[in-house]
Design a protein around this motif. Structure first.
Motif, PDB file in Angstrom:
ATOM      1  N   ARG A  15     -79.303 -76.985 -18.948  1.00  0.00           N
ATOM      2  CA  ARG A  15     -77.884 -76.687 -18.856  1.00  0.00           C
ATOM      3  C   ARG A  15     -77.357 -76.304 -20.227  1.00  0.00           C
ATOM      4  O   ARG A  15     -77.989 -76.635 -21.223  1.00  0.00           O
ATOM      5  N   PRO A  16     -76.259 -75.610 -20.258  1.00  0.00           N
ATOM      6  CA  PRO A  16     -75.550 -74.996 -19.142  1.00  0.00           C
ATOM      7  C   PRO A  16     -76.290 -73.766 -18.629  1.00  0.00           C
ATOM      8  O   PRO A  16     -77.196 -73.261 -19.296  1.00  0.00           O
ATOM      9  N   ILE A  17     -75.888 -73.310 -17.470  1.00  0.00           N
ATOM     10  CA  ILE A  17     -76.433 -72.069 -16.904  1.00  0.00           C
ATOM     11  C   ILE A  17     -75.245 -71.166 -16.572  1.00  0.00           C
ATOM     12  O   ILE A  17     -74.284 -71.610 -15.945  1.00  0.00           O
ATOM     13  N   LEU A  18     -75.342 -69.921 -17.005  1.00  0.00           N
ATOM     14  CA  LEU A  18     -74.339 -68.916 -16.654  1.00  0.00           C
ATOM     15  C   LEU A  18     -74.967 -67.941 -15.674  1.00  0.00           C
ATOM     16  O   LEU A  18     -76.040 -67.398 -15.933  1.00  0.00           O
ATOM     17  N   ILE A  19     -74.278 -67.743 -14.553  1.00  0.00           N
ATOM     18  CA  ILE A  19     -74.763 -66.824 -13.524  1.00  0.00           C
ATOM     19  C   ILE A  19     -73.672 -65.785 -13.275  1.00  0.00           C
ATOM     20  O   ILE A  19     -72.549 -66.138 -12.896  1.00  0.00           O
ATOM     21  N   THR A  20     -74.010 -64.532 -13.541  1.00  0.00           N
ATOM     22  CA  THR A  20     -73.067 -63.434 -13.318  1.00  0.00           C
ATOM     23  C   THR A  20     -73.749 -62.372 -12.468  1.00  0.00           C
ATOM     24  O   THR A  20     -74.940 -62.483 -12.168  1.00  0.00           O
ATOM     25  N   GLU A  21     -73.006 -61.342 -12.129  1.00  0.00           N
ATOM     26  CA  GLU A  21     -73.600 -60.231 -11.376  1.00  0.00           C
ATOM     27  C   GLU A  21     -74.657 -59.519 -12.203  1.00  0.00           C
ATOM     28  O   GLU A  21     -75.592 -58.932 -11.662  1.00  0.00           O
ATOM     29  N   LYS A  22     -74.524 -59.575 -13.516  1.00  0.00           N
ATOM     30  CA  LYS A  22     -75.459 -58.877 -14.406  1.00  0.00           C
ATOM     31  C   LYS A  22     -76.723 -59.666 -14.710  1.00  0.00           C
ATOM     32  O   LYS A  22     -77.709 -59.092 -15.167  1.00  0.00           O
ATOM     33  N   GLY A  23     -76.685 -60.971 -14.519  1.00  0.00           N
ATOM     34  CA  GLY A  23     -77.870 -61.753 -14.818  1.00  0.00           C
ATOM     35  C   GLY A  23     -77.613 -63.239 -14.901  1.00  0.00           C
ATOM     36  O   GLY A  23     -76.504 -63.715 -14.623  1.00  0.00           O
ATOM     37  N   ILE A  24     -78.642 -63.948 -15.335  1.00  0.00           N
ATOM     38  CA  ILE A  24     -78.638 -65.412 -15.381  1.00  0.00           C
ATOM     39  C   ILE A  24     -79.241 -65.859 -16.698  1.00  0.00           C
ATOM     40  O   ILE A  24     -80.271 -65.336 -17.122  1.00  0.00           O
ATOM     41  N   CYS A  25     -78.603 -66.850 -17.319  1.00  0.00           N
ATOM     42  CA  CYS A  25     -79.136 -67.371 -18.574  1.00  0.00           C
ATOM     43  C   CYS A  25     -79.003 -68.890 -18.613  1.00  0.00           C
ATOM     44  O   CYS A  25     -77.891 -69.417 -18.663  1.00  0.00           O
ATOM     45  N   PRO A  26     -80.139 -69.603 -18.589  1.00  0.00           N
ATOM     46  CA  PRO A  26     -80.091 -71.049 -18.795  1.00  0.00           C
ATOM     47  C   PRO A  26     -80.017 -71.354 -20.291  1.00  0.00           C
ATOM     48  O   PRO A  26     -80.678 -70.704 -21.096  1.00  0.00           O
ATOM     49  N   GLY A  27     -79.184 -72.303 -20.646  1.00  0.00           N
ATOM     50  CA  GLY A  27     -78.992 -72.628 -22.053  1.00  0.00           C
ATOM     51  C   GLY A  27     -77.883 -71.761 -22.629  1.00  0.00           C
ATOM     52  O   GLY A  27     -77.652 -70.642 -22.174  1.00  0.00           O
ATOM     53  N   PHE A  28     -77.177 -72.295 -23.606  1.00  0.00           N
ATOM     54  CA  PHE A  28     -76.057 -71.566 -24.200  1.00  0.00           C
ATOM     55  C   PHE A  28     -76.546 -70.664 -25.314  1.00  0.00           C
ATOM     56  O   PHE A  28     -76.937 -71.119 -26.381  1.00  0.00           O
ATOM     57  N   LYS A  29     -76.533 -69.368 -25.028  1.00  0.00           N
ATOM     58  CA  LYS A  29     -76.926 -68.343 -26.001  1.00  0.00           C
ATOM     59  C   LYS A  29     -75.812 -67.294 -25.996  1.00  0.00           C
ATOM     60  O   LYS A  29     -75.836 -66.359 -25.193  1.00  0.00           O
ATOM     61  N   PRO A  30     -74.818 -67.461 -26.885  1.00  0.00           N
ATOM     62  CA  PRO A  30     -73.641 -66.590 -26.858  1.00  0.00           C
ATOM     63  C   PRO A  30     -73.961 -65.105 -26.857  1.00  0.00           C
ATOM     64  O   PRO A  30     -73.308 -64.333 -26.147  1.00  0.00           O
ATOM     65  N   GLU A  31     -74.972 -64.687 -27.624  1.00  0.00           N
ATOM     66  CA  GLU A  31     -75.290 -63.256 -27.695  1.00  0.00           C
ATOM     67  C   GLU A  31     -75.782 -62.732 -26.342  1.00  0.00           C
ATOM     68  O   GLU A  31     -75.487 -61.602 -25.960  1.00  0.00           O
ATOM     69  N   ILE A  32     -76.505 -63.547 -25.604  1.00  0.00           N
ATOM     70  CA  ILE A  32     -76.970 -63.136 -24.272  1.00  0.00           C
ATOM     71  C   ILE A  32     -75.832 -63.273 -23.265  1.00  0.00           C
ATOM     72  O   ILE A  32     -75.617 -62.389 -22.429  1.00  0.00           O
ATOM     73  N   TRP A  33     -75.105 -64.362 -23.349  1.00  0.00           N
ATOM     74  CA  TRP A  33     -73.987 -64.561 -22.424  1.00  0.00           C
ATOM     75  C   TRP A  33     -72.976 -63.420 -22.528  1.00  0.00           C
ATOM     76  O   TRP A  33     -72.442 -62.971 -21.518  1.00  0.00           O
ATOM     77  N   GLN A  34     -72.743 -62.926 -23.741  1.00  0.00           N
ATOM     78  CA  GLN A  34     -71.802 -61.819 -23.918  1.00  0.00           C
ATOM     79  C   GLN A  34     -72.244 -60.596 -23.127  1.00  0.00           C
ATOM     80  O   GLN A  34     -71.437 -59.943 -22.485  1.00  0.00           O
ATOM     81  N   THR A  35     -73.539 -60.295 -23.166  1.00  0.00           N
ATOM     82  CA  THR A  35     -74.038 -59.130 -22.421  1.00  0.00           C
ATOM     83  C   THR A  35     -73.910 -59.335 -20.913  1.00  0.00           C
ATOM     84  O   THR A  35     -73.749 -58.363 -20.184  1.00  0.00           O
ATOM     85  N   LEU A  36     -73.963 -60.594 -20.473  1.00  0.00           N
ATOM     86  CA  LEU A  36     -73.827 -60.879 -19.040  1.00  0.00           C
ATOM     87  C   LEU A  36     -72.371 -60.779 -18.573  1.00  0.00           C
ATOM     88  O   LEU A  36     -72.116 -60.618 -17.385  1.00  0.00           O
ATOM     89  N   LEU A  37     -71.449 -60.900 -19.514  1.00  0.00           N
ATOM     90  CA  LEU A  37     -70.021 -60.829 -19.173  1.00  0.00           C
ATOM     91  C   LEU A  37     -69.462 -59.430 -19.313  1.00  0.00           C
ATOM     92  O   LEU A  37     -68.468 -59.090 -18.682  1.00  0.00           O
ATOM     93  N   ASP A  38     -70.044 -58.589 -20.181  1.00  0.00           N
ATOM     94  CA  ASP A  38     -69.519 -57.237 -20.433  1.00  0.00           C
ATOM     95  C   ASP A  38     -69.688 -56.332 -19.224  1.00  0.00           C
ATOM     96  O   ASP A  38     -70.612 -56.416 -18.477  1.00  0.00           O
TER      97      ASP A  38
END
Length: 117
Positions: free
Chosen positions: A94-117
C-alpha cells in the motif's frame, strides 16, 4: 473515478493522500484493511499493471514476517498467491493507485503523475 487503496495509520499512505489532494485528483479512498482486495481484483491489477505479482506484497509488514511468506510465496501458483493475499489487506502493498491509465502499488509520485495526466 480513480481508486486509492490505503491504510489510515500508514505514514506513506497519509503522504500519498496529501499528494493526491494537492494535485487536485479526484479519487475514491478504500481502506485496505477493512475492504481488503479480492483475489480476482489482485490478479486483475497485477495483470493490468504489467508488474510481477510480488510487487503487490507488503514485505515489510508484521504479518508477512509472522507467516514466513518470504519462502512460501514464490512456490505458490498465481491462484494460491492472490487467494492468500486476499485473506488480509495487511499483506497487500500500500498505497495502491488505480486509474484508467494504469495501476501502481506503492507511492511513487513520478509514476502516479503519469497515471493521473
Amino acid at each position: 473515478m480513480n481508486l486509492f487503496l490505503c491504510y489510515d495509520k500508514c505514514s506513506t499512505c497519509k503522504k500519498a493522500r496529501t499528494w493526491l489532494e494537492q494535485q487536485g485528483a479526484a479519487f475514491q479512498p478504500r481502506p485496505i484493511k477493512e475492504q481488503n482486495p479480492t483475489a480476482a481484483e489482485l490478479a486483475d491489477w497485477a495483470a493490468r499493471s504489467g508488474l510481477p505479482r510480488n510487487k503487490f506484497v507488503n514485505t515489510s509488514g508484521q504479518l508477512y514476517r509472522q507467516m514466513g511468506l518470504k519462502d512460501k510465496l514464490p512456490q505458490l501458483s498465481d491462484e494460491e498467491f492472490f487467494a492468500l493475499l486476499a485473506t488480509d489487506g495487511m499483506l497487500v502493498k500500500r498505497p495502491i493507485l488505480i486509474t484508467e491509465k494504469g495501476i501502481c502499488p506503492g507511492f511513487k509520485p513520478e509514476i502516479w503523475q503519469t497515471l493521473l495526466d
